[in-house]
Every structure is written in structure tokens, then in C-alpha cells.
Design a protein around this motif. Structure first.
Motif, PDB file in Angstrom:
ATOM      1  N   GLU A  78       0.827  -1.211   0.000  1.00  0.00           N
ATOM      2  CA  GLU A  78       0.000   0.000   0.000  1.00  0.00           C
ATOM      3  C   GLU A  78       0.858   1.256   0.000  1.00  0.00           C
ATOM      4  O   GLU A  78       0.602   2.205  -0.745  1.00  0.00           O
ATOM      5  N   ARG A  79       1.904   1.254   0.832  1.00  0.00           N
ATOM      6  CA  ARG A  79       2.749   2.456   0.919  1.00  0.00           C
ATOM      7  C   ARG A  79       3.534   2.675  -0.367  1.00  0.00           C
ATOM      8  O   ARG A  79       3.642   3.795  -0.853  1.00  0.00           O
ATOM      9  N   VAL A  80       4.073   1.599  -0.930  1.00  0.00           N
ATOM     10  CA  VAL A  80       4.844   1.724  -2.179  1.00  0.00           C
ATOM     11  C   VAL A  80       3.950   2.198  -3.324  1.00  0.00           C
ATOM     12  O   VAL A  80       4.335   3.061  -4.108  1.00  0.00           O
ATOM     13  N   LEU A  81       2.737   1.666  -3.398  1.00  0.00           N
ATOM     14  CA  LEU A  81       1.842   2.008  -4.516  1.00  0.00           C
ATOM     15  C   LEU A  81       1.224   3.393  -4.389  1.00  0.00           C
ATOM     16  O   LEU A  81       0.713   3.937  -5.359  1.00  0.00           O
ATOM     17  N   THR A  82       1.282   3.988  -3.191  1.00  0.00           N
ATOM     18  CA  THR A  82       0.677   5.318  -3.005  1.00  0.00           C
ATOM     19  C   THR A  82       1.720   6.401  -2.721  1.00  0.00           C
ATOM     20  O   THR A  82       1.368   7.554  -2.533  1.00  0.00           O
ATOM     21  N   SER A  83       2.993   6.033  -2.679  1.00  0.00           N
ATOM     22  CA  SER A  83       4.048   7.005  -2.379  1.00  0.00           C
ATOM     23  C   SER A  83       4.462   7.782  -3.622  1.00  0.00           C
ATOM     24  O   SER A  83       4.384   7.261  -4.742  1.00  0.00           O
ATOM     25  N   GLN A  84       4.912   8.998  -3.392  1.00  0.00           N
ATOM     26  CA  GLN A  84       5.404   9.814  -4.501  1.00  0.00           C
ATOM     27  C   GLN A  84       6.759   9.316  -4.992  1.00  0.00           C
ATOM     28  O   GLN A  84       7.065   9.344  -6.165  1.00  0.00           O
ATOM     29  N   SER A  85       7.600   8.885  -4.031  1.00  0.00           N
ATOM     30  CA  SER A  85       8.926   8.384  -4.397  1.00  0.00           C
ATOM     31  C   SER A  85       9.390   7.389  -3.347  1.00  0.00           C
ATOM     32  O   SER A  85       8.765   7.229  -2.299  1.00  0.00           O
ATOM     33  N   SER A  86      10.518   6.734  -3.620  1.00  0.00           N
ATOM     34  CA  SER A  86      11.036   5.726  -2.686  1.00  0.00           C
ATOM     35  C   SER A  86      11.458   6.351  -1.356  1.00  0.00           C
ATOM     36  O   SER A  86      11.568   5.656  -0.349  1.00  0.00           O
ATOM     37  N   ASP A  87      11.695   7.656  -1.334  1.00  0.00           N
ATOM     38  CA  ASP A  87      12.062   8.335  -0.078  1.00  0.00           C
ATOM     39  C   ASP A  87      10.955   8.225   0.961  1.00  0.00           C
ATOM     40  O   ASP A  87      11.196   8.335   2.154  1.00  0.00           O
TER      41      ASP A  87
END
Length: 317
Positions: A78-87
Motif C-alpha cells: 500500500e505504501r509503495v503504490l501510493t508514495s510519490q517516491s522511494s524516499d
């Protein structure tokens, strides 16, 4: 129809796909307009070219995360698919290590990206504010860090405190001696400690003062040095209480303040000391601030849904 094929190299497809392809099913929910098929060590996707490009980018992020941490679950996806970038979700290797070897072989470590960032912030700063809703692991992770610091002899004692529900801390009406009056308020802190320290040792630590659990009112007039100090439920402090607490900091001390500004139990028109402190101290060097959210909830999956449901009502008011 456009097609993209991604081959998994040096990664176990079974672990990446999840039990009964649960991780792939989650991917399908986030990309409902794509047809996604996982077979062998390949993932194929069919659909619009722009969507396929986005899918390729997100899947690459997931593969990199899996290669680094060898773990993938609903929170991570969920976090990876909704994050703006890997940061937004990547942290150092060290922050993902076991914090404490708990009771009965329990391995206690940061479970989510924000919890790992909280670990990093505590390593870099002497004072950290961890803000977020119930179940995001603020207090639990904090107690683990405190126990780690004690075991590593970085501090000589752990001090855990919280305002006793009411801002005025009126405990007199409760039955029993002082400890019996306070224990119900301190129960979440005891619960965390019991996971991390054997019962006999915990009792000894509490008896000799190595671990102190007390209401915020008892901090007045003290200088807290050589200690890892956690103020829990900080949203229920007043201006005066928060200022008093923050100025107790002594030499070689670590201060962690946790709270949920959405659960303030103070009387109406009373300003939360936590909200005020966040504004005043946000640019002070040596003070770290981490905001956890419902993606960090690690209790029962229903807790996340409950938070979302209440948020929709509160936003509509």
C-alpha cells in the motif's frame, strides 16, 4: 491491446506473489483497468500504455524493496503504490534490524517505513515527537528503543509517563493506594514492557527505580538525566504541563513524546500542549518529528478500516 512482461530474477516468485497470490491480488485492486497475470517467474499485464508504464514503475519499486528487506505485506504494498517516491518508504538497513529480543524469543523491530524512520530519528536526535492515530506502534516502538538503550547501557533508567486522562489529573476519587490508582492509566506501557522484559527482571527494575512509570504531575521539579523518557498521550497535556515536561531534560537524556491530536480529552477551549509544541519546536535543531498514519496500523486489519470510517465522518462535519 498493449502488453508488458516482467521476469523475476534472483527473487522467489512464491514469496513475492504471497500465499495464494495475495500480493498479486492487491496489485489488481490498485490497477483495476489492467489485466494482470502471474505465472512461473513472470508477471504479465495488459491494458492502456500509460497505465502499463505506471504499473512497471510501481512493480520495479516493489521488487527493489523486496530485494532489500526480503519481505512484502499489505502495508508495504500500500505504501509503495501510493508514495510519490522511494524516499517515502525507504529507510536505512540498520533501522530495520531487531530492536529488542523480547520475552519467549519474540523479535521486536520496526514493522513499517514510518516506524523505521522513527527509529532513525531517535538515533539522530535527543528529542523526538511521534504523532499518529491509535495502533501505529508509536508507544510500542518507543518502549522497545528505551529497553534497547537500557540493555546497551546507553542510559541508566527508563521513565514512562502520561497525563492521567483528565488534564487536572484528579486521581483522588479512585479507590486503592497510589499505585492502584495509577496502574489503569499506565497499562499500555506495562503491556509493552511485559513483551520485552522477563517478569522477574521487570519487577526488579520497577522496584529499584531503573524503570519508573508515573503520571506527568510527578515529573514537576525533577531533572531527568541519564534516562530514556517517554511521554505518552501527549495530546492531553496543557501548555503548562508540556513546558514543564520539556524543561525536565537533563544530561544524556533521550525524550520521546507520542500523541494523537485526533483524540484530545482536554476540556473545551483548552489548547493541547502537544499541538502547541509541534508548532513552536518544528524548526529547532535536535528535535525530530515523525507523522505516522493509518498505513502504519499494525493491529487487526479492521482497526485501519475503523480509522478510515471515522475520518470520513469527521471530515464531513
Amino acid at each position: 491491446m498493449n502488453e508488458i512482461i516482467i521476469e523475476l530474477e534472483e527473487i522467489s516468485p512464491k514469496e513475492f506473489f504471497g500465499a495464494q497470490n495475495t500480493n498479486i491480488e492487491l496489485l489488481k485492486k490498485y490497477f483495476p483497468k489492467l489485466k494482470i497475470v502471474a505465472r512461473g517467474n513472470k508477471i504479465k499485464a495488459y491494458g492502456d500504455e500509460e497505465l502499463l508504464e505506471e504499473f512497471d514503475r510501481r512493480l520495479t519499486m516493489l521488487l527493489k524493496h523486496f530485494a532489500k528487506y526480503n519481505k512484502l505485506d499489505e502495508n508495504v504494498i500500500e505504501r509503495v503504490l501510493t508514495s510519490q517516491s522511494s524516499d517515502d518508504y525507504n529507510t536505512s538497513e540498520k533501522s530495520g534490524e531487531v530492536i529488542v529480543h523480547g520475552v519467549s524469543g519474540r523479535l521486536i523491530k520496526a514493522q513499517t517505513a514510518n516506524q523505521r524512520k522513527m527509529v532513525e530519528l531517535m538515533r539522530k536526535n535527543d528529542m523526538v515527537f511521534a504523532i499518529g492515530p491509535a495502533g501505529t506502534g508509536k508507544t510500542y516502538t518507543g518502549v522497545a528503543l528505551a529497553v534497547q538503550a537500557l540493555k546497551n547501557k546507553e542510559v541508566k533508567r527508563i521513565i514512562l509517563t502520561r497525563p492521567a486522562v483528565e488534564a487536572g489529573e484528579n486521581l483522588g476519587f479512585l479507590p486503592g493506594d497510589l499505585k492502584e490508582k495509577l496502574d489503569p492509566y499506565m497499562q499500555p506501557l506495562y503491556d509493552a514492557l511485559r513483551d520485552m522484559i522477563a517478569p522477574e527482571k521487570l519487577a526488579h527494575y520497577i522496584e529499584n527505580g531503573t524503570i519508573q512509570i508515573a503520571p506527568l504531575a510527578f515529573m514537576r521539579g525533577r531533572t531527568l538525566d541519564n534516562a530514556f523518557v517517554i511521554l505518552d498521550e501527549g495530546q492531553n497535556t496543557t501548555h503548562a504541563q508540556m513546558k514543564m515536561f520539556l524543561t525536565r531534560m537533563g544530561k544524556n537524556a533521550k525524550f520521546l513524546l507520542t500523541g494523537d491530536p485526533g483524540q484530545i480529552d482536554l476540556p473545551r477551549r483548552t489548547i493541547s500542549g502537544l499541538k502547541e509544541a509541534l508548532l513552536i519546536l518544528k524548526n529547532v535543531e535536535g528535535v525530530g518529528i515523525i507523522f505516522l498514519d493509518d498505513k502504519d496500523v499494525i493491529r487487526h486489519k479492521l482497526v485501519k478500516k475503523v480509522i478510515e470510517a471515522y475520518k470520513s465522518i469527521e471530515n464531513a462535519e
